[in-house]
Design a protein around this motif. Structure first.
Motif, PDB file in Angstrom:
ATOM      1  N   VAL A 169      90.077  21.287  67.132  1.00 21.89           N
ATOM      2  CA  VAL A 169      91.213  20.446  67.933  1.00 21.89           C
ATOM      3  C   VAL A 169      91.050  19.563  68.794  1.00 21.89           C
ATOM      4  O   VAL A 169      91.757  18.370  68.901  1.00 21.89           O
ATOM      5  N   LYS A 170      89.592  19.835  69.632  1.00 17.07           N
ATOM      6  CA  LYS A 170      89.439  18.145  70.891  1.00 17.07           C
ATOM      7  C   LYS A 170      89.258  17.415  69.661  1.00 17.07           C
ATOM      8  O   LYS A 170      89.017  16.364  71.345  1.00 17.07           O
ATOM      9  N   LEU A 171      88.472  17.259  68.579  1.00 15.02           N
ATOM     10  CA  LEU A 171      87.320  16.344  68.438  1.00 15.02           C
ATOM     11  C   LEU A 171      88.007  15.674  67.235  1.00 15.02           C
ATOM     12  O   LEU A 171      87.773  14.666  66.624  1.00 15.02           O
ATOM     13  N   LEU A 172      88.801  16.764  66.542  1.00 15.73           N
ATOM     14  CA  LEU A 172      89.737  15.278  65.157  1.00 15.73           C
ATOM     15  C   LEU A 172      90.672  15.570  65.582  1.00 15.73           C
ATOM     16  O   LEU A 172      92.073  15.803  65.871  1.00 15.73           O
ATOM     17  N   ALA A 173      90.730  13.816  64.882  1.00 22.84           N
ATOM     18  CA  ALA A 173      92.607  13.279  64.643  1.00 22.84           C
ATOM     19  C   ALA A 173      93.332  13.969  63.513  1.00 22.84           C
ATOM     20  O   ALA A 173      92.232  14.370  62.340  1.00 22.84           O
ATOM     21  N   ARG A 174      94.117  14.075  64.574  1.00 24.45           N
ATOM     22  CA  ARG A 174      94.859  14.221  63.030  1.00 24.45           C
ATOM     23  C   ARG A 174      95.093  13.713  61.720  1.00 24.45           C
ATOM     24  O   ARG A 174      95.477  11.907  61.619  1.00 24.45           O
ATOM     25  N   ASP A 175      95.267  14.244  60.092  1.00 22.49           N
ATOM     26  CA  ASP A 175      95.796  14.125  59.203  1.00 22.49           C
ATOM     27  C   ASP A 175      94.361  13.043  58.845  1.00 22.49           C
ATOM     28  O   ASP A 175      94.550  12.153  58.487  1.00 22.49           O
ATOM     29  N   ASP A 176      93.296  13.122  59.313  1.00 22.48           N
ATOM     30  CA  ASP A 176      92.125  12.780  58.726  1.00 22.48           C
ATOM     31  C   ASP A 176      91.008  13.791  58.040  1.00 22.48           C
ATOM     32  O   ASP A 176      90.471  14.427  58.271  1.00 22.48           O
ATOM     33  N   ALA A 177      91.001  14.041  56.934  1.00 21.11           N
ATOM     34  CA  ALA A 177      91.237  14.817  55.827  1.00 21.11           C
ATOM     35  C   ALA A 177      89.655  14.823  55.700  1.00 21.11           C
ATOM     36  O   ALA A 177      88.391  13.799  55.659  1.00 21.11           O
ATOM     37  N   HIS A 178      88.641  16.084  55.457  1.00 18.59           N
ATOM     38  CA  HIS A 178      87.267  16.730  55.896  1.00 18.59           C
ATOM     39  C   HIS A 178      87.113  17.217  55.090  1.00 18.59           C
ATOM     40  O   HIS A 178      86.849  18.386  55.843  1.00 18.59           O
ATOM     41  N   PRO A 179      87.311  17.500  53.545  1.00 18.67           N
ATOM     42  CA  PRO A 179      87.426  18.309  52.961  1.00 18.67           C
ATOM     43  C   PRO A 179      86.197  19.280  53.047  1.00 18.67           C
ATOM     44  O   PRO A 179      85.529  20.950  52.475  1.00 18.67           O
ATOM     45  N   VAL A 180      84.653  18.170  53.075  1.00 21.03           N
ATOM     46  CA  VAL A 180      82.710  19.062  53.105  1.00 21.03           C
ATOM     47  C   VAL A 180      82.792  19.888  54.666  1.00 21.03           C
ATOM     48  O   VAL A 180      82.319  20.628  54.571  1.00 21.03           O
ATOM     49  N   LEU A 181      83.667  19.695  55.606  1.00 29.38           N
ATOM     50  CA  LEU A 181      83.666  20.489  57.198  1.00 29.38           C
ATOM     51  C   LEU A 181      84.576  21.437  56.267  1.00 29.38           C
ATOM     52  O   LEU A 181      84.119  22.101  57.386  1.00 29.38           O
ATOM     53  N   PHE A 182      85.419  21.623  56.160  1.00 28.92           N
ATOM     54  CA  PHE A 182      86.318  22.814  55.562  1.00 28.92           C
ATOM     55  C   PHE A 182      85.668  24.076  55.551  1.00 28.92           C
ATOM     56  O   PHE A 182      85.831  25.095  55.320  1.00 28.92           O
ATOM     57  N   ASP A 183      84.690  23.117  54.127  1.00 26.86           N
ATOM     58  CA  ASP A 183      83.797  24.230  53.476  1.00 26.86           C
ATOM     59  C   ASP A 183      82.676  24.535  54.674  1.00 26.86           C
ATOM     60  O   ASP A 183      82.146  25.983  54.620  1.00 26.86           O
ATOM     61  N   HIS A 184      82.203  24.124  55.630  1.00 30.65           N
ATOM     62  CA  HIS A 184      81.079  23.948  56.538  1.00 30.65           C
ATOM     63  C   HIS A 184      82.058  25.082  57.573  1.00 30.65           C
ATOM     64  O   HIS A 184      81.080  26.202  58.009  1.00 30.65           O
ATOM     65  N   TYR A 185      83.169  24.855  57.977  1.00 27.54           N
ATOM     66  CA  TYR A 185      84.293  26.106  58.694  1.00 27.54           C
ATOM     67  C   TYR A 185      83.997  27.707  57.952  1.00 27.54           C
ATOM     68  O   TYR A 185      83.447  28.880  58.638  1.00 27.54           O
ATOM     69  N   VAL A 186      84.214  27.402  56.995  1.00 30.23           N
ATOM     70  CA  VAL A 186      84.356  28.867  55.969  1.00 30.23           C
ATOM     71  C   VAL A 186      83.204  28.883  56.105  1.00 30.23           C
ATOM     72  O   VAL A 186      83.121  30.562  55.978  1.00 30.23           O
ATOM     73  N   ALA A 187      82.577  28.500  55.549  1.00 25.36           N
ATOM     74  CA  ALA A 187      81.237  29.350  55.339  1.00 25.36           C
ATOM     75  C   ALA A 187      80.088  29.883  56.741  1.00 25.36           C
ATOM     76  O   ALA A 187      79.752  30.896  56.939  1.00 25.36           O
TER      77      ALA A 187
END
Length: 306
Positions: A169-187
């Motif tokens: 929430v504090k480091l990601l800008a809104r509406d800035d896609a990061h599909p690789v980071l999404f996969d890191h989050y799930v993992a």
């Protein structure tokens, strides 16, 4: 979430696009802070009692089909709730991490009503398929379905999950896609749920977050010489540039070249690598957060000395 109006709710009513501090409005985090003491297991168990009851799952997230878009409408987007807070009398503003649209803010109309279908779905650390409409920064959530397939987070792992969410929430800008980071989050959620060592799991995610958002330099290259970092040399890492050999007047954390090379390989077996990478990531995150404190980090420090 509490029903009575809160400061965050009043602010949201005046300015729906604003994002209040995460820990100041998250009931589970706030109550976790109040339970910090000398017994980590007891403290984390108390914190878990305030969190929503997760649904028992299999072992991994079930992938959905690619999202469909029609004008300003998005359907079937893989997502996780990062944070939510009250909006007006019966609604919520929900911050989602989505695979293809990054962090998005949505109004969940009527989600606070007792019989709302969204009420039981919009929980943290549960994989969702979300749909919304709108073209402004604050859109309207039209549907959310629980996807399932992940083990629940408990005790210390649960607090680590809240830490991940606060970072995003504090480091990601809104509406800035990061599909690789999404996969890191799930993992990372899966690793925490399977009780892998939290310090190592968090170091890997912190490094991935800084890399995927474009603020982390190459840890294997010396900025002064552009040559490869040497394992036996001591370095400091300049947040805007990268590693360079230590100077006598350096106040930044000193790390060995071996630690930097280990971090690049995601090899944290060495105790010195674990200790030095912890100090380094704390320094880099503080810089990129402009000194904004991380509430969940302090809880974890108190409980686990992370």
């Amino acid at each position: 979430m509490p029903s009575p109006a809160t400061p965050a709710e009043s602010d949201a009513s005046r300015n729906p696009g604003s994002t209040p501090e995460v820990a100041s409005t998250d009931v589970a985090i706030a109550e976790a802070v109040s339970t910090v003491g000398s017994d980590p297991d007891k403290d984390t168990a108390s914190a878990v009692a305030t969190a929503p009851t997760p649904i028992p799952p299999p072992t991994q997230v079930r992938r959905r089909a690619a999202p469909r878009t029609a004008g300003t409408r998005v359907q079937g987007q893989p997502a996780f709730v990062l944070h939510s807070y009250p909006y007006k009398e019966t609604s919520l503003i929900v911050e989602l991490l989505t695979r293809d649209f990054g962090r998005v803010a949505l109004i969940a109309k009527g989600a606070k009503r007792p019989h709302s279908q969204l009420r039981g779905v919009l929980q943290t650390f549960q994989p969702l398929s979300a749909s919304w409409t709108g073209k402004n920064e604050l859109r309207t959530l039209t549907d959310a379905d629980w996807v399932g397939g992940m083990l629940p987070l408990e005790k210390t792992a649960l607090l680590c999950g809240f830490y991940l969410n606060e970072l995003l929430v504090k480091l990601l800008a809104r509406d800035d896609a990061h599909p690789v980071l999404f996969d890191h989050y799930v993992a990372t959620l899966n690793q925490l749920a399977h009780l892998e060592p939290p310090p190592i799991v968090l170091r890997k995610f912190e490094t991935a977050l800084l890399k995927e958002t474009g603020v982390a330099a190459d840890l294997t290259r010396c900025t002064a010489t552009r040559t490869r970092v040497l394992a036996e040399v001591q370095y400091v890492v300049e947040p805007e540039r990268g590693p360079r050999p230590v100077r006598e007047d350096d106040a930044a954390p000193r790390v060995s070249g071996k630690t930097l090379l280990d971090m690049e390989r995601e090899d944290y077996q060495d105790a010195a690598t674990q200790a030095q990478s912890k100090q380094l990531m704390r320094f880099l995150l503080a810089y990129h957060l402009n000194g904004t404190p991380l509430n969940t980090r302090q809880i974890l420090i108190d409980l686990m000395q992370l």
